[in-house]
Design a protein around this motif. Structure first.
Motif, PDB file in Angstrom:
ATOM      1  N   ASP A  12       0.831  -1.206   0.000  1.00 51.23           N
ATOM      2  CA  ASP A  12       0.000   0.000   0.000  1.00 51.23           C
ATOM      3  C   ASP A  12       0.872   1.265   0.000  1.00 51.23           C
ATOM      4  OD1 ASP A  12      -2.636   0.515  -0.344  1.00 51.23           O
ATOM      5  OD2 ASP A  12      -3.212   0.466   1.773  1.00 51.23           O
ATOM      6  N   HIS A 216      -7.147  -1.077   9.432  1.00 56.32           N
ATOM      7  CA  HIS A 216      -6.337  -0.552   8.328  1.00 56.32           C
ATOM      8  C   HIS A 216      -6.950   0.788   7.958  1.00 56.32           C
ATOM      9  CE1 HIS A 216      -4.291  -1.167   4.222  1.00 56.32           C
ATOM     10  NE2 HIS A 216      -5.111  -0.155   3.997  1.00 56.32           N
ATOM     11  N   HIS A 218      -6.642   4.995   6.410  1.00 53.63           N
ATOM     12  CA  HIS A 218      -5.973   5.978   5.540  1.00 53.63           C
ATOM     13  C   HIS A 218      -6.136   7.369   6.140  1.00 53.63           C
ATOM     14  CE1 HIS A 218      -4.551   3.738   1.964  1.00 53.63           C
ATOM     15  NE2 HIS A 218      -5.354   2.800   2.480  1.00 53.63           N
ATOM     16  N   ASN A 252      -1.199   6.219   4.359  1.00 52.78           N
ATOM     17  CA  ASN A 252      -1.760   5.216   5.286  1.00 52.78           C
ATOM     18  C   ASN A 252      -1.493   5.639   6.724  1.00 52.78           C
ATOM     19  OD1 ASN A 252      -1.526   3.681   2.730  1.00 52.78           O
ATOM     20  ND2 ASN A 252      -2.050   1.925   4.011  1.00 52.78           N
TER      21      ASN A 252
END
Ligand SMILES: [Zn+2]
Length: 563
Positions: A12, A216, A218, A252
């Motif tokens: 990512d 997870h 962002h 991220n």
């Protein structure tokens, strides 16, 4: 409870606009992340590009001490079997112990993007997880758009997690794919998912009685770190993120901030104390490898993270560092810096001098005089933050303790370029036509030299060195390692004042010097001379006296290193 760290810098993270990594870079970075004590390193998406397949071929040979390699991919396509799905097959070919696949958990994404029924989407998830689980020890299911899906249709989003759990997923990662959620929303959704899955997970199922949740996020709302911490407090035990927050759009979740937050603030162990002390080193080295300029104000590890400038703050930090520091910088491998600036109080000057091995009494008239001179120099454009060596010479000079090793009597620079000059250069087989002639005084002697170089600074360096090394052979070891020019007053256009910063090294120490002038050559000269004089001062070298000349003066003790 401990938290499992899952790094996705190499997958990512590489989606970031300005992040460039070759296969060799990725291998080096994997090693660094492993040193930090992370449990999983997601190396790439083998089904999506050949470079990632090449990475896994090499990465399997790495001797990782802490981390398992993970490969990333998607659930199988609609209408085919797992055995026929190219993407799932590419995952198996990666031959790693952990496979992570993402699937839709937002009803709208299933019906509008995949254009399949919500029920078929559940089948894709369960099927793909079960298939992979037959081949590898661990499977992580990433529920893409979980938080948007949860807002839209919570029961369906939870149903997607249950499907993965039935398939045997070891971790269910709740993905904040669009980066738009705030910490209270993330906390509520994670807590709900944890409750629901604990209630419905079947004892004896592959994932055990309790689903293990991951997060997870962002950073589109600058909340990726906060959201990750909130998720952990609400029940997530795996945190996915990247080094320095690399990643698509705004990036991220930044593991470099999450690790100390969990460990030092929440008391949740994720790495050892020794590994935590490598945090700064890893953050900076990964920046270097990825060709990114380190972010000075980066929390915990940035150059400015523990820098103190305001005079009152410095005074307080001197008494007790807790006054203006949230943690001890050494815990994360960083250190406190005292900055000199026009805000400088006496405490700054005293502390900075102490850092350089000079004791000053903050109440003495000398210290006040130094402070006044310093303010004038800063107003003229000097900056000593990264020029500790020049600052030390300045303090010694102000105290009358700096002795003269040599003086400049004359300097001439001749620069020629253009079509004619190029012709002449071609004839003479020379690389450049910049020529410098200098005349310096050393003791009672006058020495001359001239040199040609690639540009005026190089030529000046060569000319000075060719004459000075005779008197001070210690200087032969000194190398210029970095040269930077900054224009200070742009209002005057090309007549602006410039600041030149030079970094020099003698192989065992690196030091910084500064020169300021409207004339770039003059500014460079001053920084260059400071660099050499500093070496002589730190080595305790006596000023040269003509042979048969005056009486020897007592030797000056060697001074400790500047920063
Ligand atoms: Zn992502």
């Amino acid at each position: 409870m401990s938290v499992v760290l899952y790094d996705t810098s190499l997958r990512d993270g590489t989606q970031g606009e300005d992040v460039q990594m070759s296969v060799a870079d990725k291998l080096t970075i994997a090693q660094l992340i492993d040193d930090l004590g992370v449990s999983y390193i997601e190396g790439g998406w083998p089904g999506s590009n050949p470079r990632d397949e090449a990475f896994f071929e090499e990465a399997r040979k790495l001797q990782l001490k802490n981390a398992k390699l993970a490969a990333f991919g998607a659930t199988r396509r609609s209408g085919i079997k797992c055995e026929q799905d190219a993407n799932l097959q590419a995952l198996l070919r990666a031959e790693v112990p952990c496979l992570t696949i993402f699937g839709k958990s937002w009803r709208f994404q299933a019906t509008e993007v995949l254009r399949i029924s919500p029920e078929e989407n559940l089948e894709l998830i369960e099927d793909s997880v079960r298939y992979l689980k037959q081949h590898v020890p661990e499977v992580v299911f990433d529920a893409e758009h979980f938080f948007d899906g949860y807002k839209d249709d919570a029961p369906y989003a939870l149903e997607c997690l249950r499907a993965a759990l039935r398939g045997g997923a070891d971790y269910l990662t709740l993905c904040e794919t669009n980066g738009g959620a705030l910490p209270h929303e993330v906390a509520a959704a994670v807590a709900h998912a944890a409750r629901e899955l604990a209630a419905t997970a079947q004892p004896g199922s592959a994932a055990g009685a309790r689903a293990r949740l991951g997060i997870h996020t962002h950073n589109d709302c600058e909340c990726a770190v906060a959201n990750s911490v909130a998720a952990v407090r609400a029940g997530a035990i795996m945190v996915q993120g990247t080094v320095n927050g690399y990643g698509e759009r705004c990036g991220n979740a930044n593991l470099i901030s999450i690790i100390p937050a969990l460990q030092l603030k929440l008391g949740l162990p994720c790495v050892t104390d020794a590994q935590l002390q490598k945090l700064r080193h890893v953050a900076r080295t990964v920046d270097e490898i990825s060709n990114r300029t380190p972010w000075a104000s980066q929390p915990y590890v940035g150059r400015s993270a523990f820098a103190h400038k305001g005079g009152m703050h410095v005074d307080a930090v001197k008494k007790n560092s807790r006054a203006y520091e949230h943690i001890e910088p050494e815990l994360v491998g960083n250190h406190r810096r005292i900055l000199l600036s026009d805000l400088s109080g006496r405490a700054n000057v005293e502390l900075k001098a102490k850092e350089l091995g000079i004791e000053l009494d903050p109440k003495s008239p000398e210290t006040r005089k130094i402070l006044e001179k310093l303010k004038q120099l800063e107003a003229d454009g000097y900056q000593f933050e990264s020029a500790g060596a020049s600052f030390k010479l300045f303090v010694l000079q102000s105290l009358g303790q700096l002795r003269e090793h040599f003086t400049l009597r004359d300097l001439e620079v001749q620069i020629a370029f253009g079509d004619e000059a190029r012709g002449a250069r071609a004839q003479a087989a020379e690389r450049d036509v910049t020529r410098v002639r200098i005349e310096i005084g050393v003791g009672d002697e006058v020495a001359y030299s001239s040199a040609r170089g690639e540009g005026p600074v190089h030529a000046m360096d060569l000319a000075l060195r060719s004459v000075i090394d005779r008197f001070y052979p210690q200087l032969e070891a000194v190398r210029l390692v970095d040269y930077k020019v900054r224009v200070l007053t742009s209002a005057d256009g090309t007549g602006s004042v410039v600041r030149v910063l030079i970094q020099s090294s003698d192989g065992s120490e690196v030091w910084g010097t500064v020169g300021v002038s409207p004339n770039i050559i003059h500014a460079s000269w001053n920084a260059l001379v400071d660099a050499l004089v500093y070496k002589l001062v730190k080595d305790g070298v006596e000023p040269y006296l003509a042979a048969g000349g005056r009486q020897e003066r007592p030797s000056q003790p060697a001074l400790p290193a500047a920063k």
